[in-house]
Design a protein around this motif. Structure first.
Motif, PDB file in Angstrom:
ATOM      1  N   LEU A   1      33.534  82.340  85.834  1.00  0.00           N
ATOM      2  CA  LEU A   1      35.359  81.507  85.948  1.00  0.00           C
ATOM      3  C   LEU A   1      35.384  82.937  87.543  1.00  0.00           C
ATOM      4  N   ALA A   2      35.146  82.462  88.832  1.00  0.00           N
ATOM      5  CA  ALA A   2      35.838  83.695  89.634  1.00  0.00           C
ATOM      6  C   ALA A   2      37.401  83.484  89.323  1.00  0.00           C
ATOM      7  N   TYR A   3      37.818  84.990  88.538  1.00  0.00           N
ATOM      8  CA  TYR A   3      38.719  84.973  87.798  1.00  0.00           C
ATOM      9  C   TYR A   3      40.075  85.448  88.802  1.00  0.00           C
ATOM     10  N   ARG A   4      39.380  85.710  89.947  1.00  0.00           N
ATOM     11  CA  ARG A   4      40.065  86.155  91.269  1.00  0.00           C
ATOM     12  C   ARG A   4      40.981  85.133  93.041  1.00  0.00           C
TER      13      ARG A   4
ATOM     14  N   SER B   1      39.376  81.329  91.772  1.00  0.00           N
ATOM     15  CA  SER B   1      40.230  80.392  90.810  1.00  0.00           C
ATOM     16  C   SER B   1      40.443  80.935  89.538  1.00  0.00           C
ATOM     17  N   PRO B   2      41.509  81.195  88.988  1.00  0.00           N
ATOM     18  CA  PRO B   2      41.501  81.556  87.000  1.00  0.00           C
ATOM     19  C   PRO B   2      41.072  80.961  86.498  1.00  0.00           C
ATOM     20  N   ASP B   3      42.097  80.031  86.919  1.00  0.00           N
ATOM     21  CA  ASP B   3      42.586  78.871  85.986  1.00  0.00           C
ATOM     22  C   ASP B   3      40.691  77.780  85.831  1.00  0.00           C
ATOM     23  N   GLU B   4      39.286  78.296  87.126  1.00  0.00           N
ATOM     24  CA  GLU B   4      38.854  76.759  86.847  1.00  0.00           C
ATOM     25  C   GLU B   4      37.148  77.561  86.216  1.00  0.00           C
TER      26      GLU B   4
END
Length: 288
Positions: free
Chosen positions: A36-39, A41-44
């Motif tokens: 998860l690349a939370y910065r 795309s926090p939901d993908e």
């Protein structure tokens, strides 16, 4: 020092070794990985990835380029913050058991094609990572992290990443995880072939603190399926011991039983299982 004190010390050492071994196995390629690349795309979540440790001790992932995926489409050489989740289920086919999960925050950098090619030529990549890297559109990334968090039947255990690999990180210095993703089914078949009466005996011996190990958890048996009642299931097999789940009419418990010595091959595992059965039987036999 009394025998009970000796056994408690052995159990404590075995539990620490088991946690490190479990985390090492997941980091080495066991289970399923998601990023998860939370910065960005926090939901993908990106879940179509392979993962593992290189011969030189780097944690790597591989994926196919996907313009619709924020992680898989990030540019080469540009570090991005990621969360990594690794989930390991038991190979037991009769019931679904989550053996462990590993979570970490780190910095992912996708390698340039020539860097990936060099690692392939040198044979530094784990097999499952190399398989994707060799395909068209495949890419390899290195994830830098300092700490991982293991969640399993023993609870939550923070572990320094450096303790999972050798400090010098020279080629061929990473200890092989056992059983790895290729050995797991053979290891499972060996333990599952043991009569359940012996596996139950092992659970009882652990519960009575007669052999090294621990009861991971116990609870009243409720809403169980008929085909599982009175059964003993293999939750996990590790180089340090086996984790068994016993479902009795009144109580369900999970027990970790430690081996006398570390198992690194299938032959070792067979010997250690024999020793475990012998120890559990002799520990419960009447003494005159």
């Amino acid at each position: 020092m009394s025998p009970s004190t000796d056994l408690a010390a052995v159990s404590a050492d075995a539990l620490g070794a088991r946690s490190r071994s479990m985390a090492h196995r997941l980091m080495s390629g066991a289970g399923c990985a998601s990023l998860l690349a939370y910065r960005l795309s926090p939901d993908e979540f990106c879940s179509s990835v392979a993962h593992g440790l290189t011969q030189s001790g780097q944690f790597v992932v591989a994926a196919h380029t996907d313009p619709a995926d924020a992680v898989a489409s990030a540019p080469d050489g540009q570090p991005i913050d990621v969360r990594v989740d690794l989930l390991k289920e038991s190979p037991e086919p009769a019931v679904r058991l989550v053996a462990a999960t590993v979570h970490l925050l780190g910095e992912l950098t996708w390698l340039e094609p020539d860097e990936t090619f060099l690692m392939l030529v040198q044979g530094d990549l784990p097999a499952q990572v190399a398989e994707i890297a060799e395909n068209e559109g495949g890419r390899v990334g290195v994830i830098e992290t300092d700490r991982v968090v293991l969640r399993d039947s023993l609870g939550v255990t923070p572990i320094d990443f450096g303790s999972l690999v050798r400090a010098d990180r020279r080629p061929q210095t990473t200890d092989a995880a056992y059983p790895n993703s290729e050995d797991e089914w053979d290891a499972y078949d060996l333990v599952a072939s043991v009569d359940e009466a012996f596996l139950r005996q092992i659970c009882f011996a652990v519960d009575e603190a007669a052999i090294a190990g621990t009861i991971c958890w116990r609870k009243p048996t409720t809403f169980t399926c008929e085909h599982t009642l009175g059964r003993v299931f293999l939750a996990d097999v590790d180089r340090t011991g086996v984790t068994l789940m016993s479902i009795e009419p009144d109580e369900t418990l999970t027990a970790f039983a430690a081996f006398r010595h570390t198992a690194t091959t299938l032959d070792d595992l067979a010997v250690q299982m024999s020793c475990l059965i012998e120890d559990s039987i002799s520990a419960r036999s009447p003494r005159i």
